[in-house]
Design a protein around this motif. Structure first.
Motif, PDB file in Angstrom:
ATOM      1  N   SER A 195      11.002  10.320 -13.663  1.00  0.00           N
ATOM      2  CA  SER A 195      12.051  11.222 -13.212  1.00  0.00           C
ATOM      3  C   SER A 195      12.194  11.154 -11.705  1.00  0.00           C
ATOM      4  CB  SER A 195      11.689  12.657 -13.615  1.00  0.00           C
ATOM      5  OG  SER A 195      12.441  13.578 -12.866  1.00  0.00           O
ATOM      6  N   ALA A 196      13.445  11.233 -11.239  1.00  0.00           N
ATOM      7  CA  ALA A 196      13.694  11.287  -9.801  1.00  0.00           C
ATOM      8  C   ALA A 196      13.078  12.547  -9.187  1.00  0.00           C
ATOM      9  CB  ALA A 196      15.195  11.249  -9.530  1.00  0.00           C
ATOM     10  N   LEU A 197      12.758  13.538 -10.020  1.00  0.00           N
ATOM     11  CA  LEU A 197      12.154  14.767  -9.482  1.00  0.00           C
ATOM     12  C   LEU A 197      10.721  14.522  -9.028  1.00  0.00           C
ATOM     13  CD1 LEU A 197      13.572  17.444 -11.928  1.00  0.00           C
ATOM     14  CD2 LEU A 197      14.354  16.822  -9.629  1.00  0.00           C
ATOM     15  N   TRP A 198      10.067  13.486  -9.591  1.00  0.00           N
ATOM     16  CA  TRP A 198       8.735  13.058  -9.146  1.00  0.00           C
ATOM     17  C   TRP A 198       8.860  11.552  -8.849  1.00  0.00           C
ATOM     18  CZ3 TRP A 198       4.896  16.322  -7.887  1.00  0.00           C
ATOM     19  CH2 TRP A 198       5.002  17.633  -8.349  1.00  0.00           C
ATOM     20  N   PRO A 199       9.336  11.234  -7.648  1.00  0.00           N
ATOM     21  CA  PRO A 199       9.741   9.849  -7.361  1.00  0.00           C
ATOM     22  C   PRO A 199       8.672   8.802  -7.651  1.00  0.00           C
ATOM     23  CG  PRO A 199      10.480  11.326  -5.638  1.00  0.00           C
ATOM     24  CD  PRO A 199       9.600  12.142  -6.519  1.00  0.00           C
ATOM     25  N   ALA A 206      11.666  16.706   3.105  1.00  0.00           N
ATOM     26  CA  ALA A 206      11.577  18.003   2.420  1.00  0.00           C
ATOM     27  C   ALA A 206      10.749  18.966   3.274  1.00  0.00           C
ATOM     28  CB  ALA A 206      10.934  17.807   1.054  1.00  0.00           C
ATOM     29  N   PRO A 207      11.061  20.253   3.211  1.00  0.00           N
ATOM     30  CA  PRO A 207      10.271  21.234   3.978  1.00  0.00           C
ATOM     31  C   PRO A 207       8.767  21.110   3.684  1.00  0.00           C
ATOM     32  CG  PRO A 207      12.231  22.273   3.062  1.00  0.00           C
ATOM     33  CD  PRO A 207      12.199  20.879   2.516  1.00  0.00           C
ATOM     34  N   GLN A 208       8.423  20.826   2.415  1.00  0.00           N
ATOM     35  CA  GLN A 208       7.004  20.663   2.059  1.00  0.00           C
ATOM     36  C   GLN A 208       6.370  19.504   2.830  1.00  0.00           C
ATOM     37  OE1 GLN A 208       4.963  22.499  -0.309  1.00  0.00           O
ATOM     38  NE2 GLN A 208       3.515  21.330   0.934  1.00  0.00           N
ATOM     39  N   THR A 209       7.092  18.389   2.943  1.00  0.00           N
ATOM     40  CA  THR A 209       6.557  17.207   3.650  1.00  0.00           C
ATOM     41  C   THR A 209       6.425  17.496   5.129  1.00  0.00           C
ATOM     42  OG1 THR A 209       7.563  15.777   1.998  1.00  0.00           O
ATOM     43  CG2 THR A 209       6.978  14.748   4.100  1.00  0.00           C
ATOM     44  N   LEU A 234       0.854  -1.195   0.000  1.00  0.00           N
ATOM     45  CA  LEU A 234       0.000   0.000   0.000  1.00  0.00           C
ATOM     46  C   LEU A 234       0.883   1.234   0.000  1.00  0.00           C
ATOM     47  CD1 LEU A 234      -2.702  -0.862   2.696  1.00  0.00           C
ATOM     48  CD2 LEU A 234      -3.050  -0.701   0.212  1.00  0.00           C
ATOM     49  N   LEU A 235       0.457   2.246  -0.740  1.00  0.00           N
ATOM     50  CA  LEU A 235       1.227   3.490  -0.831  1.00  0.00           C
ATOM     51  C   LEU A 235       0.290   4.687  -0.775  1.00  0.00           C
ATOM     52  CD1 LEU A 235       3.415   2.488  -3.919  1.00  0.00           C
ATOM     53  CD2 LEU A 235       4.303   2.822  -1.599  1.00  0.00           C
ATOM     54  N   GLY A 236       0.768   5.769  -0.166  1.00  0.00           N
ATOM     55  CA  GLY A 236       0.169   7.077  -0.372  1.00  0.00           C
ATOM     56  C   GLY A 236       1.143   7.861  -1.228  1.00  0.00           C
ATOM     57  N   ILE A 237       0.805   9.094  -1.539  1.00  0.00           N
ATOM     58  CA  ILE A 237       1.741   9.930  -2.312  1.00  0.00           C
ATOM     59  C   ILE A 237       1.801  11.310  -1.671  1.00  0.00           C
ATOM     60  CG2 ILE A 237      -0.079  10.617  -3.964  1.00  0.00           C
ATOM     61  CD1 ILE A 237       2.115  10.622  -6.166  1.00  0.00           C
ATOM     62  N   GLY A 238       3.004  11.847  -1.537  1.00  0.00           N
ATOM     63  CA  GLY A 238       3.154  13.195  -0.998  1.00  0.00           C
ATOM     64  C   GLY A 238       2.769  14.237  -2.050  1.00  0.00           C
ATOM     65  N   THR A 239       2.490  15.435  -1.594  1.00  0.00           N
ATOM     66  CA  THR A 239       2.157  16.493  -2.562  1.00  0.00           C
ATOM     67  C   THR A 239       3.347  16.784  -3.476  1.00  0.00           C
ATOM     68  OG1 THR A 239       2.733  18.177  -0.922  1.00  0.00           O
ATOM     69  CG2 THR A 239       0.411  17.593  -1.081  1.00  0.00           C
ATOM     70  N   ASP A 240       4.550  16.441  -3.018  1.00  0.00           N
ATOM     71  CA  ASP A 240       5.742  16.636  -3.861  1.00  0.00           C
ATOM     72  C   ASP A 240       6.099  15.371  -4.652  1.00  0.00           C
ATOM     73  OD1 ASP A 240       6.770  14.967  -1.896  1.00  0.00           O
ATOM     74  OD2 ASP A 240       8.357  16.339  -1.242  1.00  0.00           O
ATOM     75  N   GLY A 241       5.200  14.386  -4.626  1.00  0.00           N
ATOM     76  CA  GLY A 241       5.421  13.192  -5.439  1.00  0.00           C
ATOM     77  C   GLY A 241       6.221  12.098  -4.765  1.00  0.00           C
ATOM     78  N   HIS A 242       6.464  12.234  -3.453  1.00  0.00           N
ATOM     79  CA  HIS A 242       7.220  11.142  -2.797  1.00  0.00           C
ATOM     80  C   HIS A 242       6.338   9.920  -2.584  1.00  0.00           C
ATOM     81  CE1 HIS A 242       5.972  13.093   1.257  1.00  0.00           C
ATOM     82  NE2 HIS A 242       5.371  11.925   1.236  1.00  0.00           N
ATOM     83  N   GLY A 261       6.787   6.257   0.023  1.00  0.00           N
ATOM     84  CA  GLY A 261       7.623   6.116   1.197  1.00  0.00           C
ATOM     85  C   GLY A 261       8.012   7.545   1.550  1.00  0.00           C
ATOM     86  N   PHE A 262       9.235   7.736   2.019  1.00  0.00           N
ATOM     87  CA  PHE A 262       9.708   9.123   2.190  1.00  0.00           C
ATOM     88  C   PHE A 262      10.841   9.394   1.203  1.00  0.00           C
ATOM     89  CE2 PHE A 262       7.869   9.667   6.684  1.00  0.00           C
ATOM     90  CZ  PHE A 262       6.862  10.510   6.230  1.00  0.00           C
ATOM     91  N   ASN A 263      10.680   8.876  -0.001  1.00  0.00           N
ATOM     92  CA  ASN A 263      11.655   9.149  -1.064  1.00  0.00           C
ATOM     93  C   ASN A 263      11.307  10.487  -1.682  1.00  0.00           C
ATOM     94  OD1 ASN A 263      13.304   6.500  -1.391  1.00  0.00           O
ATOM     95  ND2 ASN A 263      11.167   5.862  -1.113  1.00  0.00           N
ATOM     96  N   GLU A 264      11.997  11.500  -1.195  1.00  0.00           N
ATOM     97  CA  GLU A 264      11.716  12.866  -1.628  1.00  0.00           C
ATOM     98  C   GLU A 264      12.302  13.112  -3.019  1.00  0.00           C
ATOM     99  OE1 GLU A 264       9.588  14.398  -0.088  1.00  0.00           O
ATOM    100  OE2 GLU A 264       9.933  14.613   2.069  1.00  0.00           O
TER     101      GLU A 264
END
Ligand code: F6R
Length: 242
Positions: A215-219, A157-160, A129-137, A139-142
């Motif tokens: 892209s690693a920019l949107w993990p 990340a400061p956003q997280t 199961l996964l959620g997604i951060g607003t920055d696209g992480h 897990g906590f892969n920012e």
């Protein structure tokens, strides 16, 4: 990748159906567990099925995605405690069978390597199961995380930290700066990935996840490479999909 647009209660039933099918087929399956708001409705549905229909977790194994570094063992936001409170205790799942990265280890890199070995010994994760951060992480892969990364320490990340301040009485300074997280390479080895997202604040991340370049920019875009990935999103989270 299959994308299903459905309200949160239906997302929860679909994800619980997949977990229930797995456990009824093979009761010692290994489940990958996320924390945060996104999986809560799924956990509610699993608790209901445990209580009303005898769905058993007794022989299953659980592996958590991530953990904050440095929160005291009894801190209510320590993910070990969160998962016990929100799922494991309520489905009578033996704590010994539910594992998580150790955010209190004296030697964090060694604890991360141990965690990878424990995952491998268990035969890997059947359903993650996964959620997604607003920055696209995930897990906590920012953003900037290697697509082949393994369990390791990361800075949040400061956003997280701002997003998660709601779990710490709204005080961002109380949100730990570091975490231990399964890597994108680790997560990608799970046999089925099931991501849940709801709300307009997730729309950009969901757009990138489904339609952006890998892209690693949107993990979370690493999921595009996975042979069996299911994305369950509500209308608001899907609002930026083409
Ligand atoms: C938590 C985790 C994170 C969250 C993500 C979304 O274990 O792995 O990736 O899934 O930060 O959090 P919520 O669901 O609270 O919006």
């Amino acid at each position: 990748m299959e994308v299903i647009i459905a309200p949160v209660d239906q997302q929860a039933r679909l994800a619980a159906d997949a977990i229930e099918a797995l456990l009824r087929r093979d009761d010692d399956s290994t489940l990958g567990l996320a924390t945060g708001s996104s999986p809560l409705a799924v956990y509610g549905e699993l608790i209901h099925r445990h209580e009303q229909h005898g769905l058993s977790f007794a022989r299953a194994r659980g592996f958590m995605l991530d953990e904050y570094v440095g929160l005291p063992a009894d801190h209510p936001q320590r993910y070990h405690n969160v998962i016990a409170e929100e799922l494991a205790d309520r489905v009578h799942w033996d704590a010994e069978r539910v594992h998580g990265p150790d955010g209190l280890a004296a030697d964090i890199p060694a604890a991360c390597a141990d965690y990878e070995r424990a995952l491998a010994r268990a035969g890997g994760v059947d359903l993650q199961l996964l959620g997604i951060g607003t920055d696209g992480h995930i897990g906590f892969n920012e953003p900037g995380s290697s697509l082949s990364s393994r369990t390791r320490i990361k800075s949040l990340a400061p956003q997280t930290r701002a997003d998660n301040a709601r779990f710490f009485g709204g005080d961002v300074d109380k949100v730990p700066v570091h975490c231990v997280t399964q890597g994108l390479g680790t997560i990608s080895e799970a046999r089925h990935l099931v991501l849940l997202a709801s709300g307009r604040h997730k729309a950009e991340a969901v757009h990138q996840l489904v339609e952006g370049p890998i892209s690693a920019l949107w993990p979370a875009t690493v999921m595009q490479l996975h042979p069996h990935a299911t994305v369950l999103v509500d209308e608001a989270a899907a609002s930026r999909l083409q």
